[in-house]
Design a protein around this motif. Structure first.
Motif, PDB file in Angstrom:
ATOM      1  N   LEU A  47       0.823  -1.205   0.000  1.00 46.55           N
ATOM      2  CA  LEU A  47       0.000   0.000   0.000  1.00 46.55           C
ATOM      3  C   LEU A  47       0.860   1.259   0.000  1.00 46.55           C
ATOM      4  O   LEU A  47       0.593   2.203  -0.740  1.00 46.55           O
ATOM      5  N   ALA A  50       2.208   1.902  -3.423  1.00 44.48           N
ATOM      6  CA  ALA A  50       1.156   2.357  -4.331  1.00 44.48           C
ATOM      7  C   ALA A  50       0.824   3.827  -4.091  1.00 44.48           C
ATOM      8  O   ALA A  50       0.620   4.592  -5.038  1.00 44.48           O
ATOM      9  N   ILE A  51       0.791   4.247  -2.838  1.00 46.80           N
ATOM     10  CA  ILE A  51       0.494   5.646  -2.514  1.00 46.80           C
ATOM     11  C   ILE A  51       1.608   6.556  -3.021  1.00 46.80           C
ATOM     12  O   ILE A  51       1.350   7.599  -3.634  1.00 46.80           O
TER      13      ILE A  51
END
Length: 61
Positions: A47, A50-51
């Motif tokens: 995550l 991805a951010i």
């Protein structure tokens, strides 16, 4: 009184007819928040990655 607790009973303590405490046997189990839990794993980018990638794409003119 404590003999009943040793045998698994829970005692209710009352004051002036109102319950104020319970005396129950001690268990050897850990509280749920201390027990090991399942670890969730996913395939692909994490995550955080991805951010960061999304932020980098938005920052480009």
């Amino acid at each position: 009184m404590m003999t009943e607790v040793e045998h698994g009973e829970t005692l209710l303590i009352v004051r002036h007819g109102r319950p104020i405490a319970e005396v129950s046997p001690v268990t050897d189990q850990q509280p749920s928040w201390k027990r090991p839990a399942l670890r969730l794993a996913t395939k692909g980018a994490g995550l955080a990655s991805a951010i960061i990638e999304e932020r980098d794409c938005e920052a480009l003119p």
